[in-house]
Design a protein around this motif. Structure first.
Motif, PDB file in Angstrom:
ATOM      1  N   LYS A  20       4.975  -7.001  12.978  1.00  0.00           N
ATOM      2  CA  LYS A  20       3.293  -7.103  12.527  1.00  0.00           C
ATOM      3  C   LYS A  20       2.794  -8.645  11.823  1.00  0.00           C
TER       4      LYS A  20
ATOM      5  N   HIS B  23       7.695  -3.428  10.524  1.00  0.00           N
ATOM      6  CA  HIS B  23       7.903  -2.113   8.526  1.00  0.00           C
ATOM      7  C   HIS B  23       7.521  -1.075   9.838  1.00  0.00           C
TER       8      HIS B  23
ATOM      9  N   THR C  25       8.015   3.789   6.321  1.00  0.00           N
ATOM     10  CA  THR C  25       7.424   3.680   5.244  1.00  0.00           C
ATOM     11  C   THR C  25       7.617   2.205   4.766  1.00  0.00           C
TER      12      THR C  25
ATOM     13  N   TYR D 225       3.006 -10.098   2.827  1.00  0.00           N
ATOM     14  CA  TYR D 225       3.359  -8.974   3.596  1.00  0.00           C
ATOM     15  C   TYR D 225       3.530  -8.445   2.519  1.00  0.00           C
TER      16      TYR D 225
ATOM     17  N   ASP E  98       2.003  -7.473  -0.928  1.00  0.00           N
ATOM     18  CA  ASP E  98       0.728  -6.671  -0.657  1.00  0.00           C
ATOM     19  C   ASP E  98       0.956  -4.948   0.171  1.00  0.00           C
ATOM     20  N   HIS E  99       2.651  -4.945   0.374  1.00  0.00           N
ATOM     21  CA  HIS E  99       2.445  -3.720   0.348  1.00  0.00           C
ATOM     22  C   HIS E  99       3.790  -2.859  -0.562  1.00  0.00           C
TER      23      HIS E  99
ATOM     24  N   GLU F 290       4.505   0.458  -1.099  1.00  0.00           N
ATOM     25  CA  GLU F 290       5.215   1.163  -0.388  1.00  0.00           C
ATOM     26  C   GLU F 290       6.461   0.919  -0.370  1.00  0.00           C
TER      27      GLU F 290
END
Length: 369
Positions: free
Chosen positions: A86, A92, A95, A136, A139-140, A142
């Protein structure tokens, strides 16, 4: 002398190797050619584990170059890492997991390395990169765990390790942090001799659970020093897991494999995976065992294991996901997605009629029909 001083004594050329093994003039010429493409570097500690009278010594196979490294059958990126990158140093694929390539440095360059394309190259270790990667992950939501690897994450300066931890522990949706390292195996003094490292790991493990994931591949690697390094981590509230790679000529024997896994458990190391060796250029035809044979080796090893050892899963890190090798049925082999890049494959079971000596799944083998 600090661990960094010890690393200065690493054996990083063919001339220095002569102090540890016998090298014929022909081998010397081959080694010189190989190391121009795939560098050599090893701690003196690890090279001293080699039986110099045994050309088939398992430690030698993992540490010393071979002319087989010029065999370019296979791929340099067998698991599709480039597709899952990314930003610089962050992958990534699954998940819930983020992977941070923190450095390209290693204490020992394993000849079976699946990141052979990166070994010995320059790396950027800057706080700016850490902050961008952490942003990053933040912000994710999951993502619930992070693996800091490389190279070898414990070849980072302690200040860099702490910089990662300082940032990551502030992310509420992270449950735990892992460090991928082979230092307990190839350079144990890095851990047991560094109270600063142990102290900062202990400090941050009280705030966010920390795991160390290492790679013991043969019982000869479980020396007193290696066990001492593991015990020092356990004493500081760090859980140690192990991922073994099945390697031809190293541990492709059921008794050897069972002895290794049972001894890991005896010493407080939790066996995690046995991985099928990846078809990496310069590695594939040297170290891969055909799947049919590999499955039998693992299953026969399990007969010699107790329940805690049998928690291992035999898997391959395929481009499409982490695929468990489950069993044989009606002349076909059964597989199951343990982890998947694609949501529709989660938990999917499928069978493949393997070609003779097939050691990896082809793209057409994993199509969901």
């Amino acid at each position: 002398m600090t661990w960094k001083d010890s690393l200065k004594n690493n054996v990083n050329n063919v001339e220095k190797l002569k102090a540890f093994i016998r090298i014929s003039p022909e081998e010397e010429r081959d080694y010189e050619k190989i190391t121009k493409h795939f560098p050599i570097s090893s701690t003196t500690y690890y090279l001293n584990l080699i039986d110099p009278e045994d050309p088939s010594d398992p430690i030698r196979k993992m540490a010393i170059p071979s002319i087989g490294e010029f065999d370019m059958d296979g791929d340099f990126d067998t698991s599709g890492e480039s597709q899952n990158t990314k930003m610089q140093g962050l992958q990534h694929k699954y998940t819930t997991t983020a992977l941070l390539l923190s450095t390209n440095k290693c204490a020992m360059y394993c000849r079976h390395c699946f990141r052979k394309r990166l070994v010995g190259t320059n790396t950027s270790e800057t706080l700016d990169f850490i902050k961008e990667a952490v942003a990053y992950i933040r912000d994710h939501k999951e993502i619930n765990n992070v693996l800091i690897t490389g190279g070898d994450s414990f070849l980072l300066e302690n200040e860099m390790i702490e910089a990662y931890l300082q940032e990551l522990i502030t992310i509420d949706h992270l449950d735990f942090i892992r460090f991928g390292t082979r230092t307990p195996v190839v350079f144990p003094e890095r851990i047991y001799s560094d109270q600063n490292l142990l102290g900062l790991l202990s400090k941050y493990s009280k705030l966010k659970r920390i795991y160390v994931v290492t790679q013991f591949n043969h019982p000869n690697e479980l020396t007193d020093e290696a066990v001492r390094s593991v015990q020092s981590l356990l004493d500081h509230n760090i859980i140690v897991n192990n991922q073994t790679v099945l390697l031809k000529g190293v541990n492709d024997n059921s008794e050897t494999l069972a002895t290794l896994i049972n001894r890991l458990v005896k010493n407080g190391i939790s066996p995690y995976y046995i991985f099928q060796c990846r078809p990496v250029k310069g590695v594939k035809n040297q170290f891969q065992v055909p799947l049919d044979e590999a499955y039998d080796i693992v299953e026969n090893a399990k007969k010699l294991m107790h329940g805690h050892s049998k928690r291992i899963k035999f898997c391959m890190s395929h481009e499409t996901g982490k695929i468990e090798i489950v069993g044989k049925f009606n002349n076909e082999m059964l597989f199951k997605y343990h982890q998947s890049k694609y949501e529709e494959n989660y938990g999917r079971i499928f069978s493949v009629k393997l070609d003779a000596n097939q050691a990896w799944l082809k793209p057409e083998n994993v199509v969901n029909n």
